[in-house]
Design an enzyme around this catalytic site. Sequence first.
Site, PDB file in Angstrom:
ATOM      1  CE  LYS A   1      -3.770  -2.499   2.125  1.00 47.01           C
ATOM      2  NZ  LYS A   1      -4.470  -2.916   3.345  1.00 47.01           N
TER       3      LYS A   1
ATOM      4  CD  GLN B   1      -3.209  -4.509   6.434  1.00 47.23           C
ATOM      5  OE1 GLN B   1      -3.193  -3.491   5.748  1.00 47.23           O
ATOM      6  NE2 GLN B   1      -3.861  -5.600   6.049  1.00 47.23           N
TER       7      GLN B   1
ATOM      8  CG  ASP C   1      -9.191  -0.144   4.835  1.00 51.15           C
ATOM      9  OD1 ASP C   1      -9.481  -0.314   3.641  1.00 51.15           O
ATOM     10  OD2 ASP C   1      -8.605  -1.004   5.512  1.00 51.15           O
TER      11      ASP C   1
END
Length: 299
Positions: free
Chosen positions: A55, A98, A121
Site C-alpha cells: 500500500k 491494517q 478503509d
Amino acid sequence: MIESKILDGKLVSKTLETAVRNRVYEYEEAYGEEVTLATIIVGNDKASKTYVNMKSKACRRVGIYTREYFLPQFTTEGLISLIEVLNEDPSVNGILIQHPLPKNIDEKKCFDKIALEKDVDGLSSHSFGKMAFGEEAFGAATPTGIMHILDFYHIDVSGKKACVVGRSPILGKPMAAMLLNRNATVTICHTKTQNLEDEIKSADIVIGAVGKPELIKKDWLKEGAVVIDAGYNYINGKPVGDIENPTSVASLYTPVPGGVGPVTIATLLTNTITAAEKQKQLDKNKNYTEKQYIKEVNK
Ligand code: NAP
C-alpha cells in the site's frame, strides 16, 4: 461451454491510479500541501507487513505521503490515543489500520474511534452504517473495489441475483449492502448455510469472500455467471482464490492474482485523495460560515 472473459484488475487499478495521481497533483498545486495517509500495524504479522508495504509503495506511485506506525506491542488504550491524535492532526488525511489486529486489542473499539472523514478503509461502524443507508461515507476498500470493477466493465447488477459467500464486517457484509444499494437481490452465505451449492447455482453474480482455497467449485456455477473472487490463498505455494478457475462456465471473472487485490489498493488511494479534497471543502464551508456569522452579528 461459453467463452469466458477476464475482468482485468490490473487495468482497473492503473486507470484509478492515473486519476488519483492527477488529483493529488491538483491538490498540491491548489493548497501547497501534501496528501498524507497514516498507516498503522500492530503486532508482528508478516502478511500485514507485506500488505502495508504494498500500500505504501502504491501511495508513492501516485504522490501520496505515508506516515507509518509499526507497533509490535501495543494496547487498546494506546491505539485509541494514537487514533485520537491522528484524528486531530490536520496534516493527516486518511487513517489505515491494517487488520487483523492481535487478540489483545479490541478491534471494533479502535476502528470506531477513527474519524468518519478520515476512515479511508471504511472500518468503523459509523462508516458502515452510513454506507448501508446509502449515505456519503467510505465503504470498506475491498467491496468498494469490487464495485469499481463492476462499474469499469459496465456490469449492471440491478434485478440480478447475487450470492456473496462470506459475511465478515470488512468484506462479505459491506459487499452485500453495496449490491443491495444497487438493487441486486442478495443472498449472503456462511458456515451455517445449508446447500451452498444450490445457492450458488441460482446466482447471476457470485462473490467469493471466504478465505478457503477453491472452496467454490466450477460446476456449482450457473453458466454465464459473473464471478468475482476476493479470496487470496495458496495451494502448493501458488496463489489461488476461493473459487475454482471458472473458465468456460463464467461469462466474466476476476483472476487470482490480478483481479480484486490490485483494485483494493487503488481504492484506498482513491479514498485518500477524496478524503483530502473533502476536508478542504469542509474547512472552506466552516470559514464561510464563520465569516457569514461575523457579518450577521456586526450588521
Ligand atoms: P473472514 O473474516 O475469515 O471471514 C470468512 C467468511 O467466510 C466468514 O463469514 C465465514 O463464515 C465464511 N466461511 C468460511 N468457511 C466457509 C464455508 N465452508 N462455507 C461458507 N462460508 C464459509 O475472512 P475475510 O477477512 O472476509 O477474508 C476472506 C478472504 O478474502 C480471504 O481469502 C482474504 O485473504 C481475502 N481478502 C482479500 C482482500 C483483497 O484485497 N483482495 C482483502 C480482504 C480480504 P462464518 O461467519 O459463519 O464463520
